[in-house]
Design an enzyme around this catalytic site. Structure first.
Site, PDB file in Angstrom:
ATOM      1  N   HIS A   1       8.805  -2.319  10.194  1.00 17.13           N
ATOM      2  CA  HIS A   1       7.507  -1.684   9.984  1.00 17.13           C
ATOM      3  C   HIS A   1       7.381  -1.222   8.536  1.00 17.13           C
ATOM      4  O   HIS A   1       6.275  -1.193   7.984  1.00 17.13           O
ATOM      5  CB  HIS A   1       7.340  -0.486  10.919  1.00 17.13           C
ATOM      6  CG  HIS A   1       6.019   0.200  10.770  1.00 17.13           C
ATOM      7  ND1 HIS A   1       4.844  -0.361  11.215  1.00 17.13           N
ATOM      8  CD2 HIS A   1       5.680   1.384  10.192  1.00 17.13           C
ATOM      9  CE1 HIS A   1       3.834   0.447  10.932  1.00 17.13           C
ATOM     10  NE2 HIS A   1       4.306   1.519  10.309  1.00 17.13           N
TER      11      HIS A   1
ATOM     12  N   PHE B   1       0.475   6.466  13.650  1.00 17.63           N
ATOM     13  CA  PHE B   1       0.085   7.865  13.709  1.00 17.63           C
ATOM     14  C   PHE B   1      -0.089   8.278  15.177  1.00 17.63           C
ATOM     15  O   PHE B   1      -0.643   7.539  15.986  1.00 17.63           O
ATOM     16  CB  PHE B   1      -1.252   8.086  12.994  1.00 17.63           C
ATOM     17  CG  PHE B   1      -1.171   8.126  11.492  1.00 17.63           C
ATOM     18  CD1 PHE B   1       0.030   7.946  10.827  1.00 17.63           C
ATOM     19  CD2 PHE B   1      -2.311   8.345  10.731  1.00 17.63           C
ATOM     20  CE1 PHE B   1       0.092   7.989   9.440  1.00 17.63           C
ATOM     21  CE2 PHE B   1      -2.264   8.395   9.344  1.00 17.63           C
ATOM     22  CZ  PHE B   1      -1.065   8.210   8.699  1.00 17.63           C
TER      23      PHE B   1
ATOM     24  N   HIS C   1      -0.531  -3.064   4.196  1.00  7.73           N
ATOM     25  CA  HIS C   1      -0.466  -2.573   5.572  1.00  7.73           C
ATOM     26  C   HIS C   1      -1.812  -2.790   6.254  1.00  7.73           C
ATOM     27  O   HIS C   1      -2.803  -2.139   5.927  1.00  7.73           O
ATOM     28  CB  HIS C   1      -0.093  -1.097   5.567  1.00  7.73           C
ATOM     29  CG  HIS C   1       0.205  -0.542   6.915  1.00  7.73           C
ATOM     30  ND1 HIS C   1       0.182  -1.300   8.068  1.00  7.73           N
ATOM     31  CD2 HIS C   1       0.537   0.722   7.318  1.00  7.73           C
ATOM     32  CE1 HIS C   1       0.489  -0.544   9.101  1.00  7.73           C
ATOM     33  NE2 HIS C   1       0.700   0.683   8.671  1.00  7.73           N
TER      34      HIS C   1
ATOM     35  N   LYS D   1       5.262  -6.184   4.541  1.00  8.21           N
ATOM     36  CA  LYS D   1       4.104  -5.432   4.036  1.00  8.21           C
ATOM     37  C   LYS D   1       4.151  -5.325   2.508  1.00  8.21           C
ATOM     38  O   LYS D   1       3.137  -5.012   1.883  1.00  8.21           O
ATOM     39  CB  LYS D   1       4.048  -4.044   4.665  1.00  8.21           C
ATOM     40  CG  LYS D   1       3.673  -4.040   6.143  1.00  8.21           C
ATOM     41  CD  LYS D   1       3.587  -2.626   6.684  1.00  8.21           C
ATOM     42  CE  LYS D   1       3.257  -2.604   8.166  1.00  8.21           C
ATOM     43  NZ  LYS D   1       4.365  -3.096   9.005  1.00  8.21           N
TER      44      LYS D   1
ATOM     45  N   CYS E   1      -1.153   2.173  13.998  1.00  9.14           N
ATOM     46  CA  CYS E   1      -0.515   1.008  13.376  1.00  9.14           C
ATOM     47  C   CYS E   1       0.389   0.238  14.337  1.00  9.14           C
ATOM     48  O   CYS E   1       0.948  -0.793  13.963  1.00  9.14           O
ATOM     49  CB  CYS E   1       0.257   1.450  12.138  1.00  9.14           C
ATOM     50  SG  CYS E   1      -0.789   2.300  10.949  1.00  9.14           S
TER      51      CYS E   1
ATOM     52  N   GLU F   1      13.034   4.619   9.983  1.00  8.52           N
ATOM     53  CA  GLU F   1      13.309   3.335  10.643  1.00  8.52           C
ATOM     54  C   GLU F   1      14.766   2.930  10.430  1.00  8.52           C
ATOM     55  O   GLU F   1      15.415   2.396  11.343  1.00  8.52           O
ATOM     56  CB  GLU F   1      12.365   2.261  10.116  1.00  8.52           C
ATOM     57  CG  GLU F   1      12.435   0.957  10.882  1.00  8.52           C
ATOM     58  CD  GLU F   1      11.321  -0.005  10.529  1.00  8.52           C
ATOM     59  OE1 GLU F   1      11.173  -1.027  11.237  1.00  8.52           O
ATOM     60  OE2 GLU F   1      10.578   0.242   9.544  1.00  8.52           O
TER      61      GLU F   1
END
Length: 414
Positions: A304, A402, A341, A336, A164, A315
């Site tokens: 994010h 990831f 996403h 998002k 991502c 975050e």
């Protein structure tokens, strides 16, 4: 001396609109794009909704040959990059084609092509009747290759893959090649078409996605106490990055300048972000240092934040490492909540949001968050509900993927 790098063109195809302007109008209006899945029968899946590109007709953009030869993720890439190149006004007749390149990202590549071909083989008579286009449609680098072929760009050309954080990685690489004088223009960004049974099913089985099937539009709710996972999206975002001197010389419209970028690794877990946000904090710190800035200079952060219970707070913890709990001027939002996403394309469409926010001096909202998690420190200002007017001269875009990938890009008004 390093060259300055600016953004002179942008393009988007997304669940909220098939052009950058349509996308931006929906973002400013605070619209949700989540709805029941139409790409396949999801009735037996744990999650049965997503943020799909609406009413997509490839033949409205591409000829029959290109459609036959490409997976949906490449079609999205071609459409978004066409818009960005047109927006930039770049004319290859005025420059050396070896000075024009493409660095494009995709986290999954041609997932639908892979599923279709393997399923056909397994369910058939056992004879390998694979299409000669199987491999070209499948491989993740084909989007960058096709953009190059379509436009005659003969310079740097490759694909980034960092889950991502993918399209921020692509933007960062393009920025660095132009800074170093290895290119004058690079089309960059990312595309993803992951709403397929296998891809969607894999994420669903991990219980990473929201299961709020009774109310999809409010399912993505970053920082809400009742958040239960992300909502998958699809599409593409494209930027034209250009050497500043060339852009000025040809009288190009400049959306903003890239002044810093950085990547770090969490070295912690296959899928989870570090709970203390150590790697994310260092990536932000390094990107800002490259821009000769600190967190105190930032006006807006596009987070994010995907609406997962653990990821959102890691975050926040990363940001608190930079601010030390001091209330600073920057405001932040998690868009998002509207787009879903887009995985490897997320950073690119969020870069567009940062740049248009600077252009219009507005900060788009985080929607659907009804009760803010008390773990969000009161020194941090999350824009909730509606777009606000605010001075935005410096914007930062955060992406995490990831594998522990952290990718940060900093933009500045010119």
């Amino acid at each position: 001396m390093l060259n300055r790098v600016v953004v002179t063109g942008m393009g988007v195809i997304s669940p909220l609109g098939a052009t950058a302007s349509a996308f931006w109008r929906a973002i400013v209006a605070g619209e949700s794009s989540a709805a029941p899945i139409t790409h396949f029968d999801a009735s037996e899946f744990r999650t049965r909704f997503a943020c799909e590109v609406k009413d997509f007709n490839a033949s409205a953009y591409l000829d029959r040959g290109d459609i036959k030869r490409t997976d949906l993720f490449t079609q999205y890439a071609l459409i978004a990059s066409d818009e960005a190149i047109k927006d930039s006004g770049i004319d290859l007749k005025d420059m050396d084609p070896f000075d024009a390149g493409v660095i494009w990202g995709s986290g999954q590549g041609g997932m639908q092509t892979f599923e279709d071909q393997v399923t056909e083989y397994v369910n058939g008579d056992g004879k390998p009747r694979f299409s000669p286009f199987f491999v070209p449609k499948l491989i993740a680098n084909m989007a960058s290759g096709m953009i190059s072929i379509r436009n005659g760009y003969m310079g740097i050309n490759y694909t980034t893959v960092s889950a991502c954080a993918t399209s921020n990685t692509a933007i960062m690489d393009a920025y660095n090649y132009i800074r170093l004088g290895q290119a004058k223009v690079i089309v960059t960004g990312g595309s993803e078409a992951p709403i397929t049974p296998a891809s969607f099913g894999g994420f669903s089985s991990m219980k990473a996605m929201s299961a709020r099937n009774d109310d999809p539009k409010t399912a993505s709710r970053p920082f809400d106490v009742e958040r239960d996972g992300f909502v998958m999206g699809e599409g593409a975002g494209a930027l034209v990055l250009e050497d500043y001197e060339q852009a000025v010389k040809r009288g190009a419209h400049i959306y903003g300048e890239i002044v810093g970028a950085s990547m770090t690794a969490d070295a912690y877990h296959m899928t989870a972000t570090h709970p203390e946000g150590i790697g994310a904090a260092k990536a932000m710190e390094k990107a800002l240092a490259e821009a000769s800035m600190s967190i105190k200079d930032v006006d807006y952060i596009n987070l994010h934040a995907t609406s997962t219970p653990v990821g959102d707070l890691s975050e926040i913890n990363a940001l608190l490492k930079l601010t030390q709990g001091e209330k600073l001027k920057f405001k932040m939002s998690a868009t998002k909540s509207m787009t879903g996403h887009l995985l490897g394309a997320a950073g690119a469409v969020e870069a567009v949001i940062c740049l248009l926010g600077m252009r219009d001096q507005v900060i788009p909202p985080t929607i659907n968050t009804q009760q803010l998690d008390p773990a969000v420190h009161d020194s941090l200002s999350v824009v909730l509900g509606e777009t606000i007017d605010a001075p935005v001269k410096v914007a930062m875009s955060n992406t995490f993927g990831f594998g522990g990938h952290n990718g940060i890009v900093v933009f500045k008004a010119v």
